[in-house]
Design an enzyme around this catalytic site. Structure first.
Site, mmCIF file in Angstrom:
data_model
loop_
_atom_site.group_PDB
_atom_site.id
_atom_site.type_symbol
_atom_site.label_atom_id
_atom_site.label_comp_id
_atom_site.label_asym_id
_atom_site.label_seq_id
_atom_site.Cartn_x
_atom_site.Cartn_y
_atom_site.Cartn_z
ATOM 1 N N TYR A 290 -12.423 -32.450 -1.646
ATOM 2 C CA TYR A 290 -12.593 -30.998 -1.664
ATOM 3 C C TYR A 290 -13.850 -30.642 -0.866
ATOM 4 O O TYR A 290 -14.844 -31.360 -0.910
ATOM 5 C CB TYR A 290 -12.678 -30.505 -3.126
ATOM 6 C CG TYR A 290 -12.734 -29.001 -3.271
ATOM 7 C CD1 TYR A 290 -11.823 -28.187 -2.600
ATOM 8 C CD2 TYR A 290 -13.686 -28.403 -4.080
ATOM 9 C CE1 TYR A 290 -11.875 -26.814 -2.724
ATOM 10 C CE2 TYR A 290 -13.747 -27.020 -4.218
ATOM 11 C CZ TYR A 290 -12.843 -26.230 -3.530
ATOM 12 O OH TYR A 290 -12.891 -24.869 -3.650
ATOM 13 N N TYR B 284 -18.322 -25.382 -8.836
ATOM 14 C CA TYR B 284 -17.808 -26.757 -8.740
ATOM 15 C C TYR B 284 -18.957 -27.698 -9.083
ATOM 16 O O TYR B 284 -19.505 -28.393 -8.232
ATOM 17 C CB TYR B 284 -17.276 -27.012 -7.334
ATOM 18 C CG TYR B 284 -16.296 -28.167 -7.236
ATOM 19 C CD1 TYR B 284 -14.990 -28.039 -7.702
ATOM 20 C CD2 TYR B 284 -16.670 -29.374 -6.659
ATOM 21 C CE1 TYR B 284 -14.085 -29.089 -7.590
ATOM 22 C CE2 TYR B 284 -15.768 -30.424 -6.541
ATOM 23 C CZ TYR B 284 -14.487 -30.270 -7.013
ATOM 24 O OH TYR B 284 -13.596 -31.312 -6.895
#
Ligand code: NAD
Length: 229
Positions: A171, A181
């Protein structure tokens, strides 16, 4: 035809399921590894036809999953499993779910595979900014999301046919700041990407196996919903 083992399929919403479908559409035989605590729900949903609509392939046939293996990719072999997990009732009903044992079971059942896919990640403190992440949370994120790939590749290499391929999913948060995140997940993806280069070098030269990672776009999987993405 090719045979693929896809680690990290527990419903029909995530990347693992989508990759399984693409491979099935291309004629591959599909084996999956499902996180032990999610196994019962996944298998019963499959059996009850809950995924039938999502199983439809471009030619109209339904994707067949030849076998579902219970897997917990944070444990390499039975010696690594702590007592509380061993006796946990979500685990006690299954057996042979450490990485080493799953590779052995696949070998026993099918002899070899051609494609290994790692589509799993877990960061218990993912909702915490990195500055507030504990050591344990950070190490758990790396264990489940990065080392799990090294372990899977290491244990499956002996049964991946030469010329075979292995793939993980990363990612963009490894390279750029994506608030939300957290918990060391950005670090885990950076490690996964660096490891991909080193593992490609090692597995390529020694075993003729390709190693790649795909930086996937945002998808509202179960994992992504859990962090409000
Ligand atoms: P998902 O929830 O479908 O897949 C994650 C899977 O990991 C789940 O099935 C879960 O049961 C499994 N899992 C967690 N811990 C495990 C363990 N210890 N052992 C075995 N399995 C375990 O979610 P997803 O978003 O499709 O995730 C698949 C991969 O794609 C992950 O590596 C994720 O980081 C990556 N990815 C996702 C996105 C996104 O937006 N969804 C974007 C880029 C990359």
């Amino acid at each position: 035809g090719k045979r693929a083992f896809i680690a990290g399929v527990a419903d029909d919403n995530g990347y693992g399921w989508a990759i399984a479908k693409s491979l099935a559409a291309a004629g591959a035989e599909i084996l999956v590894g499902t996180w032990v605590p999610a196994l019962n729900i996944f298998e019963s949903s499959l059996r009850r036809g809950k995924f039938d609509e999502s199983r439809v392939l471009p030619d109209g046939s339904l994707m067949e999953i030849t076998k579902v293996y219970p897997l917990d990719a944070v444990f390499d072999s039975p010696e690594d499993v702590p007592e509380d997990i061993k006796t946990n009732k979500r685990y006690a009903g299954s057996s042979n779910w450490t990485v080493k044992e799953v590779a052995e079971s696949v070998k026993q059942d099918f002899g070899s595979i051609d494609i290994l896919v790692h589509s799993l990640a877990n960061g218990p403190e993912v909702t915490k900014p990195l500055l507030e992440t504990s050591r344990n949370g950070y190490l758990a994120a790396l264990s489940a999301s990065s080392y799990s790939y090294i372990s899977l590749l290491k244990h499956f290499i002996p049964i991946i046919n030469p010329g075979g391929s292995s793939l993980s999913l990363t990612y963009i948060a490894s390279e750029r700041i994506i608030p939300g995140y957290g918990g060391g997940m950005s670090s885990a993806k950076a490690a996964l990407e660096s490891d991909t280069r080193v593992l490609a070098f090692e597995a390529g030269r020694k075993h003729k196996i390709r190693v790649n990672t795909i930086s996937a776009g945002p998808l509202r999987s179960r994992a992504a919903k859990a962090i409000g993405f």
